[in-house]
Design a protein around this motif. Sequence first.
Motif, PDB file in Angstrom:
ATOM      1  N   HIS A 141       0.849  -1.193   0.000  1.00  0.00           N
ATOM      2  CA  HIS A 141       0.000   0.000   0.000  1.00  0.00           C
ATOM      3  C   HIS A 141       0.882   1.239   0.000  1.00  0.00           C
ATOM      4  O   HIS A 141       1.956   1.258   0.603  1.00  0.00           O
ATOM      5  N   SER A 142       0.417   2.279  -0.678  1.00  0.00           N
ATOM      6  CA  SER A 142       1.130   3.547  -0.720  1.00  0.00           C
ATOM      7  C   SER A 142       0.490   4.522   0.262  1.00  0.00           C
ATOM      8  O   SER A 142      -0.731   4.720   0.251  1.00  0.00           O
ATOM      9  N   PHE A 143       1.309   5.100   1.115  1.00  0.00           N
ATOM     10  CA  PHE A 143       0.848   6.081   2.100  1.00  0.00           C
ATOM     11  C   PHE A 143       1.518   7.424   1.815  1.00  0.00           C
ATOM     12  O   PHE A 143       2.730   7.482   1.591  1.00  0.00           O
ATOM     13  N   GLU A 144       0.743   8.476   1.835  1.00  0.00           N
ATOM     14  CA  GLU A 144       1.276   9.809   1.533  1.00  0.00           C
ATOM     15  C   GLU A 144       1.832  10.445   2.810  1.00  0.00           C
ATOM     16  O   GLU A 144       1.358  11.478   3.286  1.00  0.00           O
ATOM     17  N   VAL A 145       2.855   9.809   3.342  1.00  0.00           N
ATOM     18  CA  VAL A 145       3.420  10.259   4.617  1.00  0.00           C
ATOM     19  C   VAL A 145       4.030  11.643   4.488  1.00  0.00           C
ATOM     20  O   VAL A 145       3.857  12.505   5.361  1.00  0.00           O
ATOM     21  N   GLU A 146       4.737  11.894   3.379  1.00  0.00           N
ATOM     22  CA  GLU A 146       5.374  13.210   3.213  1.00  0.00           C
ATOM     23  C   GLU A 146       4.342  14.316   3.031  1.00  0.00           C
ATOM     24  O   GLU A 146       4.509  15.424   3.543  1.00  0.00           O
ATOM     25  N   LYS A 147       3.266  14.018   2.290  1.00  0.00           N
ATOM     26  CA  LYS A 147       2.219  15.024   2.114  1.00  0.00           C
ATOM     27  C   LYS A 147       1.505  15.318   3.426  1.00  0.00           C
ATOM     28  O   LYS A 147       0.971  16.413   3.619  1.00  0.00           O
ATOM     29  N   ASN A 148       1.474  14.330   4.316  1.00  0.00           N
ATOM     30  CA  ASN A 148       0.843  14.507   5.629  1.00  0.00           C
ATOM     31  C   ASN A 148       1.899  14.725   6.703  1.00  0.00           C
ATOM     32  O   ASN A 148       1.838  14.144   7.790  1.00  0.00           O
ATOM     33  N   SER A 149       2.889  15.553   6.398  1.00  0.00           N
ATOM     34  CA  SER A 149       3.972  15.802   7.343  1.00  0.00           C
ATOM     35  C   SER A 149       3.448  16.478   8.606  1.00  0.00           C
ATOM     36  O   SER A 149       2.404  17.139   8.598  1.00  0.00           O
ATOM     37  N   GLY A 150       4.166  16.268   9.681  1.00  0.00           N
ATOM     38  CA  GLY A 150       3.773  16.844  10.963  1.00  0.00           C
ATOM     39  C   GLY A 150       2.667  16.077  11.649  1.00  0.00           C
ATOM     40  O   GLY A 150       2.132  16.537  12.653  1.00  0.00           O
ATOM     41  N   LYS A 151       2.330  14.890  11.126  1.00  0.00           N
ATOM     42  CA  LYS A 151       1.273  14.062  11.710  1.00  0.00           C
ATOM     43  C   LYS A 151       1.772  12.629  11.863  1.00  0.00           C
ATOM     44  O   LYS A 151       2.697  12.196  11.174  1.00  0.00           O
ATOM     45  N   LEU A 152       1.129  11.887  12.763  1.00  0.00           N
ATOM     46  CA  LEU A 152       1.372  10.463  12.877  1.00  0.00           C
ATOM     47  C   LEU A 152       0.422   9.738  11.935  1.00  0.00           C
ATOM     48  O   LEU A 152      -0.797   9.823  12.082  1.00  0.00           O
ATOM     49  N   ASN A 153       0.956   9.063  10.943  1.00  0.00           N
ATOM     50  CA  ASN A 153       0.165   8.348   9.950  1.00  0.00           C
ATOM     51  C   ASN A 153       0.138   6.863  10.296  1.00  0.00           C
ATOM     52  O   ASN A 153       1.180   6.201  10.312  1.00  0.00           O
ATOM     53  N   LEU A 154      -1.040   6.337  10.580  1.00  0.00           N
ATOM     54  CA  LEU A 154      -1.178   4.927  10.893  1.00  0.00           C
ATOM     55  C   LEU A 154      -1.021   4.114   9.609  1.00  0.00           C
ATOM     56  O   LEU A 154      -1.816   4.234   8.687  1.00  0.00           O
ATOM     57  N   VAL A 155       0.020   3.268   9.550  1.00  0.00           N
ATOM     58  CA  VAL A 155       0.296   2.516   8.331  1.00  0.00           C
ATOM     59  C   VAL A 155       0.082   1.012   8.509  1.00  0.00           C
ATOM     60  O   VAL A 155      -0.199   0.306   7.539  1.00  0.00           O
ATOM     61  N   VAL A 156       0.235   0.528   9.724  1.00  0.00           N
ATOM     62  CA  VAL A 156      -0.007  -0.881  10.041  1.00  0.00           C
ATOM     63  C   VAL A 156      -0.771  -0.938  11.349  1.00  0.00           C
ATOM     64  O   VAL A 156      -0.459  -0.204  12.285  1.00  0.00           O
ATOM     65  N   ALA A 157      -1.793  -1.794  11.420  1.00  0.00           N
ATOM     66  CA  ALA A 157      -2.611  -1.856  12.629  1.00  0.00           C
ATOM     67  C   ALA A 157      -3.104  -3.283  12.859  1.00  0.00           C
ATOM     68  O   ALA A 157      -3.347  -4.036  11.913  1.00  0.00           O
ATOM     69  N   LYS A 158      -3.280  -3.610  14.118  1.00  0.00           N
ATOM     70  CA  LYS A 158      -3.751  -4.950  14.489  1.00  0.00           C
ATOM     71  C   LYS A 158      -5.149  -5.227  13.963  1.00  0.00           C
ATOM     72  O   LYS A 158      -5.513  -6.385  13.737  1.00  0.00           O
ATOM     73  N   ASP A 159      -5.953  -4.178  13.750  1.00  0.00           N
ATOM     74  CA  ASP A 159      -7.316  -4.365  13.265  1.00  0.00           C
ATOM     75  C   ASP A 159      -7.527  -3.788  11.866  1.00  0.00           C
ATOM     76  O   ASP A 159      -8.647  -3.775  11.357  1.00  0.00           O
ATOM     77  N   GLY A 160      -6.473  -3.289  11.243  1.00  0.00           N
ATOM     78  CA  GLY A 160      -6.578  -2.756   9.895  1.00  0.00           C
ATOM     79  C   GLY A 160      -7.454  -1.528   9.768  1.00  0.00           C
ATOM     80  O   GLY A 160      -7.925  -1.207   8.673  1.00  0.00           O
ATOM     81  N   ARG A 161      -7.622  -0.811  10.862  1.00  0.00           N
ATOM     82  CA  ARG A 161      -8.513   0.354  10.840  1.00  0.00           C
ATOM     83  C   ARG A 161      -7.909   1.496  10.021  1.00  0.00           C
ATOM     84  O   ARG A 161      -6.702   1.569   9.807  1.00  0.00           O
ATOM     85  N   ASN A 162      -8.794   2.385   9.588  1.00  0.00           N
ATOM     86  CA  ASN A 162      -8.388   3.611   8.892  1.00  0.00           C
ATOM     87  C   ASN A 162      -7.476   3.335   7.690  1.00  0.00           C
ATOM     88  O   ASN A 162      -6.528   4.081   7.423  1.00  0.00           O
ATOM     89  N   SER A 163      -7.767   2.256   6.971  1.00  0.00           N
ATOM     90  CA  SER A 163      -7.041   1.892   5.746  1.00  0.00           C
ATOM     91  C   SER A 163      -5.605   1.459   5.985  1.00  0.00           C
ATOM     92  O   SER A 163      -4.813   1.346   5.037  1.00  0.00           O
ATOM     93  N   ALA A 164      -5.245   1.197   7.234  1.00  0.00           N
ATOM     94  CA  ALA A 164      -3.914   0.676   7.523  1.00  0.00           C
ATOM     95  C   ALA A 164      -3.833  -0.796   7.116  1.00  0.00           C
ATOM     96  O   ALA A 164      -4.848  -1.484   6.996  1.00  0.00           O
ATOM     97  N   ILE A 165      -2.619  -1.271   6.904  1.00  0.00           N
ATOM     98  CA  ILE A 165      -2.405  -2.685   6.597  1.00  0.00           C
ATOM     99  C   ILE A 165      -2.602  -3.498   7.878  1.00  0.00           C
ATOM    100  O   ILE A 165      -2.037  -3.167   8.926  1.00  0.00           O
ATOM    101  N   LYS A 166      -3.383  -4.556   7.790  1.00  0.00           N
ATOM    102  CA  LYS A 166      -3.655  -5.386   8.962  1.00  0.00           C
ATOM    103  C   LYS A 166      -2.506  -6.354   9.205  1.00  0.00           C
ATOM    104  O   LYS A 166      -2.008  -6.998   8.280  1.00  0.00           O
ATOM    105  N   VAL A 167      -2.093  -6.452  10.467  1.00  0.00           N
ATOM    106  CA  VAL A 167      -0.993  -7.327  10.842  1.00  0.00           C
ATOM    107  C   VAL A 167      -1.482  -8.297  11.911  1.00  0.00           C
ATOM    108  O   VAL A 167      -2.370  -7.967  12.701  1.00  0.00           O
ATOM    109  N   ASN A 168      -0.909  -9.488  11.929  1.00  0.00           N
ATOM    110  CA  ASN A 168      -1.338 -10.533  12.859  1.00  0.00           C
ATOM    111  C   ASN A 168      -0.571 -10.456  14.178  1.00  0.00           C
ATOM    112  O   ASN A 168       0.155 -11.369  14.578  1.00  0.00           O
ATOM    113  N   GLN A 169      -0.733  -9.332  14.838  1.00  0.00           N
ATOM    114  CA  GLN A 169      -0.133  -9.105  16.152  1.00  0.00           C
ATOM    115  C   GLN A 169      -0.737  -7.836  16.729  1.00  0.00           C
ATOM    116  O   GLN A 169      -1.219  -6.961  15.998  1.00  0.00           O
ATOM    117  N   ASP A 170      -0.715  -7.735  18.055  1.00  0.00           N
ATOM    118  CA  ASP A 170      -1.273  -6.562  18.733  1.00  0.00           C
ATOM    119  C   ASP A 170      -0.249  -5.433  18.701  1.00  0.00           C
ATOM    120  O   ASP A 170       0.444  -5.160  19.683  1.00  0.00           O
TER     121      ASP A 170
END
Length: 245
Positions: A141-170
Amino acid sequence: MSQLQQVENVKIRKAEARGHANYGWLDTHHTFSFAYYFDPEYMGFRSLRVINEDTVTPGDGFGTHGHRDMEIITYVLDGALEHKDTIGEGGVLYRGDIQHITAGTGIMHSEYNHSKSENVHFLQIWIQPNSKGLKPTYNQHSFEVEKNSGKLNLVVAKDGRNSAIKVNQDVDLFASVLKDGDSIDYAFENNRYGWIQVARGEVDIEVDNNDKFSLKAGDGVALSEIKKVSISTTSNGEILLFDLA
């Protein structure tokens, strides 16, 4: 003498203390024990097992090799990384792209510098899964981290929320690009742990409105029983923040 600075519940892993190897085609630094680098003090942190910073020369790369029972995340800093595997997935990762592999019961793959003229620079992260024997999967997945500078961008998540990549761990993983004068805060819930890896530049970190630390590219910091962390820079920085069980 330990090379991991400790101040109460903060442990700093300096870039120059990491394991290092240069094979000509690959220049690699290991935050934790990996391959021929072994240190029993640095076997990982919580479910976080590997953070390797790799630079691969043009046209070279890792030939087909296998993994099992590991969550593998690749974060490209510069250049282009080409991936092929035995479950029929493949593609090229560029700056801002994140790749996730559940190795599960077993996967074979290769990783090569897609460019014939420029290095590829990336972080490869291994996280121990919450169960073994999972079905191998691939996500990119492509995340616009640089365009969203100054913020914490959720890119991987245990529940895949907010379009983050879902991972099999908490674990939740945030990426952030900070420009001069930027400052971000993050609050940890009870019984959570943090790891911050500085990917570029320099950042200042303050924990629980008390202790302050300055970190540079390649440095990492483990946070235990910390309620709040503030991250700022006057020298452009990029960080990965892990929220771990």
